[in-house]
Design a protein around this motif. Structure first.
Motif, short mmCIF file in Angstrom:
data_model
loop_
_atom_site.label_atom_id
_atom_site.label_comp_id
_atom_site.label_asym_id
_atom_site.label_seq_id
_atom_site.Cartn_x
_atom_site.Cartn_y
_atom_site.Cartn_z
N SER A 129 0.85 -1.18 0.00
CA SER A 129 0.00 0.00 0.00
C SER A 129 0.89 1.24 0.00
N ARG A 147 -17.65 16.17 7.41
CA ARG A 147 -16.24 16.27 7.02
C ARG A 147 -15.80 17.70 7.22
N ASN A 153 -10.64 17.74 6.36
CA ASN A 153 -10.90 16.34 6.00
C ASN A 153 -10.91 15.38 7.18
N SER A 205 -8.26 5.51 1.35
CA SER A 205 -8.86 6.07 2.56
C SER A 205 -8.06 7.31 2.92
N GLN A 206 -8.72 8.27 3.56
CA GLN A 206 -8.05 9.53 3.86
C GLN A 206 -8.50 10.06 5.21
N THR A 207 -7.53 10.44 6.03
CA THR A 207 -7.77 11.11 7.30
C THR A 207 -6.95 12.38 7.31
N ALA A 241 -12.89 9.40 -3.41
CA ALA A 241 -12.53 7.99 -3.50
C ALA A 241 -13.21 7.29 -4.68
N THR A 253 -8.01 1.34 -4.14
CA THR A 253 -8.94 1.96 -3.20
C THR A 253 -8.15 2.93 -2.31
N HIS A 284 1.30 5.11 1.17
CA HIS A 284 0.86 6.11 2.14
C HIS A 284 1.44 7.45 1.71
N CYS A 304 -3.26 9.90 3.33
CA CYS A 304 -3.97 9.01 2.41
C CYS A 304 -3.29 7.65 2.36
N THR A 305 -4.11 6.62 2.31
CA THR A 305 -3.60 5.26 2.14
C THR A 305 -4.25 4.66 0.91
#
Length: 642
Positions: free
Chosen positions: A35, A396, A400, A55-57, A46, A53, A37, A61-62
């Motif tokens: 993955s 959100r 983010n 994901s984001q915090t 997304a 795929t 990062h 991002c991953t």
């Protein structure tokens, strides 16, 4: 180089951009179950990802792919973000690493090199501010109200001493003595025979001063501790960067007679230490410069989603957990240092030391504890106290996050606010505490049974009233400790806080005017004219951000709060002053820190202090030219004007 990441703009519209992301495996070994990062300051849609795929915090991002990445192979995907076209290289991917599924429980990052983003735009020449060939003879910034140059000079050397001062001037004398000790490389004495004299003059206004430099003596008069500091700052600025006699370290000062006072009572700078931690020595060096240019307030932004920076005895977890982030920490990496543990905090003793240091230099320190938004570091540090497990609200934030807002329906929220603010009030002697109150997103609290019940019990119809409820509670805590609350303009949302709250207008000039018309005192801090994290020019390689536009030096200097209001308009009495700000998402080292601040800080100092009718852009540039030798001597990495 083993792995390389490229980001390219492939399509852009007014409020949407599409990107191509390419990850190159430059090794002879394929990657399996990998993955990527990476840090990216925009929200990736997304559903628009063409492969893999995501994901984001926050900015973290991953990206996960199902395919192996062959040796000497390429992974390619595309995605869309809903923002205006990028104009700066800083808009690209900031940092990245690869992890493997076999190390998922404890991530061991594999370094990735990042190419400069391809913005798909023509090059723009660097923006310059040409300065005159000759510097002004008297290069004081900010410009004094009245200055008369006299014939002759005063010499500072090993024979210089400071006359025993009145108690009111002791802080200024401490500062001057420290500066002269460094300048002369020996201790300057304070005694009754000194030739630099401080005296109280009751006829001067509180922050005003008179500085008279004669051939054999320097006379400083003021009616307040701050007035003595401002006179001292002018004296220090008049010391040349190089001695006139190298052998005995003699510095020749021009003889002048200065009568001066500030235009605005509040002259501040805010520093964000939540996004990146700035060590104490960096803080002190900044305070030295704030004092030199006659600011009187340092607004210390100590908490945010990405870090909690102040020691709180009631909740040691706030600094044990909340002060740190990284790939294996409770708080995910943000903004930089993606592959390592990053952070820091200030002990109470360190803060007391900084407060005392600033006080000698006439700087009041106002702490900011941001509530109810920007609380992710606190919430993740104290989940049992601050998380409502039944709250299913979907929101959100602008940065983010979907989990960074305190709940007004939890008893723990109120004990947290009360305990934290009580300790902050005991730690900071300033009569003010700033509680943030900005950027609470739409959707928060709307799917929380406890919040809905709370609204019904209090006859609230709008979730914004919940924000107002929390802030009114905070105001009552502060009032009980003898403090006056400050907040960003969103503190007025829900209309629960009193008109005693001081509002800082950051989104626009219009927002400030609306707060005045509601009866609030305000400090003007519109991003478009005062945010030092904004890029200083228009070329892509300029450091900074541009969400509120670009901010070159001349735009800063020409700012005047609510210029459409006449000087006679009674609404002007609500403008307490001006504040500039450095938000630190992209500021993670001393060099970038200084580059973003200087020389724009000097322009802000003049719009805060000098009478508007005395301000002149060409004259300022000549005086700025004279200040550059000091910035060079101090080793400050300022943005060169030409």
């Amino acid at each position: 180089m083993s792995y390389r990441l490229d980001l390219t703009v492939i399509d852009k519209k007014e409020n949407e951009s599409r990107f191509a992301l390419s990850l190159h495996n430059l090794t002879d070994t394929p990657l399996q179950n990998w993955s990527l990062h990476f840090l990216f300051n925009r929200f990736v849609r997304a559903e628009t990802l063409s492969k893999g795929t995501i994901s984001q915090t926050g900015s973290y991002c991953t990206l996960t792919a199902t395919d192996n990445l062959p040796a000497n192979g390429l992974f390619y995907t595309e995605f869309t973000v809903g923002t205006a076209p990028f104009t700066l290289y800083n808009d690209g991917i900031l940092d990245a690493f690869i992890s493997l599924a076999s190390t998922a429980e404890y991530i061991k990052p594999l370094k990735v090199d990042i190419s400069t983003i391809n913005l798909d735009q023509p090059a723009v020449e660097r923006y310059n501010t040409p300065l005159p060939v000759e510097a002004a003879d008297i290069a004081l910034i900010p410009k004094p109200n009245k200055i008369t140059q006299l014939q002759g000079s005063f010499h500072i050397n090993q024979h210089t001493a400071i006359s025993t001062p009145p108690t009111l001037a002791q802080g200024a004398v401490n500062w001057l003595q420290a500066e002269l000790n460094t300048l002369l490389n020996e201790n300057v004495s304070v005694n009754q025979q000194g030739n630099i004299h401080y005296a109280v003059n009751k006829d001067l206004v509180d922050e005003g001063y008179r500085l008279l430099i004669e051939n054999d003596n320097v006379w400083i008069q003021a009616n307040s501790a701050s007035g003595f500091v401002y006179a001292t700052s002018s004296l220090l600025q008049l010391i040349p960067s190089k001695p006139s006699h190298q052998a005995d370290s003699t510095y020749q000062l021009p003889m002048v007679d200065i009568n001066d006072k500030p235009h605005f009572g509040y002259r501040g700078m805010m520093l964000d230490c939540g996004r990146h931690f700035h060590p104490v020595e960096r803080i002190k060096h900044l305070i030295d410069q704030l004092a030199r240019y006659k600011f009187n307030t340092f607004h210390w932004h100590l908490t945010d989603d990405e870090g909690w920076r102040v020691e709180i005895d009631a909740y040691p977890e706030l600094t044990r957990i909340g002060a740190w982030r990284g790939p294996n920490e409770v708080i995910a990496p943000q903004f930089s240092h993606i592959a390592q543990r990053y952070g820091g905090f200030y002990s109470k003793q360190e803060i007391r030391d900084v407060i005392a240091y600033a006080a000698d230099r006439g700087i009041m320190i106002i702490p900011e504890i941001d509530i109810p938004g920007h609380c992710r570091a606190a919430i993740l540090s104290l989940p049992d106290l601050l998380i409502d497990p039944d709250d299913k609200s979907v929101y959100r934030s602008i940065q983010n996050y979907s989990d960074n807002i305190l709940s007004p329906a939890l008893k723990g929220t109120y004990s947290f606010i009360s305990n934290v603010l009580s300790e902050i009030c005991d730690l900071f002697p300033a009569p003010f505490v700033h509680i943030g109150a900005d950027e609470v997103p739409v959707g928060v609290w709307t799917d929380s049974p406890a919040c809905q019940k709370f609204m019904a019990e209090h006859d609230y119809s709008d979730p914004k009233e919940l924000q107002g409820h929390l802030l009114r509670f905070a105001e009552e805590v502060l009032e009980g400790k003898g403090k006056r609350m400050m907040g960003w303009e969103e503190a007025t949302h829900g209309e629960k806080v009193s008109k005693n709250t001081i509002i800082f207008s950051w989104q626009s000039e219009q927002a400030g005017l609306e707060c005045i018309q509601k009866g609030y005192d305000i400090v003007m801090q519109p991003a478009q004219a005062t945010y030092l994290d904004l890029a200083q020019g228009y070329s892509a390689d300029e450091a900074g951000v541009d969400w509120a536009g670009k901010l070159p030096l001349d735009k800063v200097y020409n700012y005047y709060p609510l210029s459409d209001l006449s000087e006679e308009n009674s609404e002007r009495k609500h403008i307490l002053g001006i504040q500039t700000a450095l938000w630190s998402e992209l500021v993670n080292n001393q060099s970038r820190f200084e580059y973003m601040i200087y020389p724009r800080l000097l322009a802000v100092s003049e719009i805060c202090w000098s009478d508007p009718k005395h301000r002149n852009w060409d004259d300022f540039k000549a005086r700025l030219k004279g200040q550059l030798s000091y910035l060079d001597k101090a080793g400050i990495n300022y943005r060169h004007c030409e």
